[in-house]
Write an enzyme that holds these catalytic residues in place. Sequence first.
Site, short mmCIF file in Angstrom:
data_model
loop_
_atom_site.label_atom_id
_atom_site.label_comp_id
_atom_site.label_asym_id
_atom_site.label_seq_id
_atom_site.Cartn_x
_atom_site.Cartn_y
_atom_site.Cartn_z
N ASP A 185 73.51 -70.41 56.53
CA ASP A 185 73.97 -70.80 55.19
C ASP A 185 75.29 -70.11 54.87
O ASP A 185 75.37 -68.88 54.89
CB ASP A 185 72.93 -70.42 54.14
CG ASP A 185 73.37 -70.79 52.73
OD1 ASP A 185 73.10 -71.93 52.31
OD2 ASP A 185 73.99 -69.94 52.06
N TYR B 267 83.18 -67.96 50.58
CA TYR B 267 82.92 -66.71 51.29
C TYR B 267 84.10 -66.40 52.23
O TYR B 267 84.24 -66.97 53.30
CB TYR B 267 81.63 -66.80 52.11
CG TYR B 267 80.39 -67.12 51.31
CD1 TYR B 267 80.33 -66.92 49.94
CD2 TYR B 267 79.25 -67.61 51.95
CE1 TYR B 267 79.18 -67.22 49.22
CE2 TYR B 267 78.10 -67.90 51.23
CZ TYR B 267 78.07 -67.71 49.87
OH TYR B 267 76.92 -68.01 49.17
N LYS C 72 69.29 -47.70 50.77
CA LYS C 72 70.49 -46.99 51.26
C LYS C 72 71.48 -46.66 50.15
O LYS C 72 72.40 -45.87 50.37
CB LYS C 72 71.21 -47.84 52.31
CG LYS C 72 70.44 -48.04 53.59
CD LYS C 72 71.31 -48.69 54.67
CE LYS C 72 71.75 -50.09 54.30
NZ LYS C 72 72.49 -50.74 55.41
N GLY D 42 71.30 -61.68 54.96
CA GLY D 42 72.62 -61.43 55.50
C GLY D 42 72.58 -60.36 56.58
O GLY D 42 71.67 -59.52 56.61
N GLN E 8 71.33 -55.68 62.76
CA GLN E 8 70.77 -56.12 61.48
C GLN E 8 70.18 -57.52 61.62
O GLN E 8 69.11 -57.81 61.07
CB GLN E 8 71.85 -56.11 60.40
CG GLN E 8 72.32 -54.72 60.00
CD GLN E 8 73.46 -54.75 59.00
OE1 GLN E 8 73.99 -55.82 58.66
NE2 GLN E 8 73.86 -53.60 58.53
#
Length: 329
Positions: A52, A57, A231, A294, A300
């Site tokens: 997506d 962006y 975090k 994300g 990640q």
Amino acid sequence: MEYKKLGNTDLELSAITYGAFAIGGNMWGGNEERDSIESVVASLENGVTTLDTAPFYGFGLSEEIVGKAIKGRDRSKIQLLTKFGMIWDESNHGKGDYFFDTEKDGLKTPVYKYSGKASVIQEVENSLIRLGTDYIDLLQIHWPDSTTPIEETMEAMEILLQQGKIRAAGVCNYSVEQLQTANKTVSIASNQVPYSMLKRDIEKELIPYSIKNNFGIIAYSPMERGLLTGKYFTKGNLKSNDHRNNYFGQYDMAKVKAVVDSLIPIAESKKVSVPQLVLRWTTLQPGITVVLAGARNATQAEENAAAIQVSLSAEELTFMNQELIRFGF
């Protein structure tokens, strides 16, 4: 990975969907293109088939990176989701709803919500070039535009459907009323909306309506842009041009920390991370079709994809929901 049918379409999306906002760099303190490409590739290699993105962006950069990452792959096994309606080009300034100012090439740049028919069709042409493809699986209006009738915007989507340039039409950030209006002009597949442990207002009206009428729900910001990782409870972890410096301000950090702390024992008992636990919880909520996650590097991305393997019992889900209520969420 788990795969889910999107609304009334024949699209099968991965329950964990790659969210490409951060790899655009703007509003996120920049990006590293190599890491970004590797994060997309790692997602695809770990069962994530749905990506997506949006023109806004990175002012086209996110779409270009996605295009580079999927080049040479079997396009039929990848679902590309993108958007339209956030305009920064000077020729469109003054059209639509002024949204906010951001930074582009070191200069203040105003962004508008605009979705006139001709603009939508041109945006799609630009997205197809950046993505390196000849069709988009799901095209979504990014934000409602009060200056353009919903019917006009949806007519553009219908034209694109007939041309075969998009496979399905969706909306983002729409209310039930707006969704009803849009669906009168074109068959709407889904609504992409914010949803997380900390932001659950759509459970009141939008989710019940969507379940009843077979609209897909694409949940964005399930991790509250990283806040639920734990975090960012101390200052100094973000660059000055990262929008999260302001975004996180909407929450009582002590309450959010209490939520995260309550999740740690569960995560540890399952030998998973808190982010994985949060993502899995989100995928298991009623009415949620897929969840955007994300990633800015391969590690990640791999962790996000693995979240689908977390097993949560009905009793554990009930306990987590009770904890959220106890802390005011």
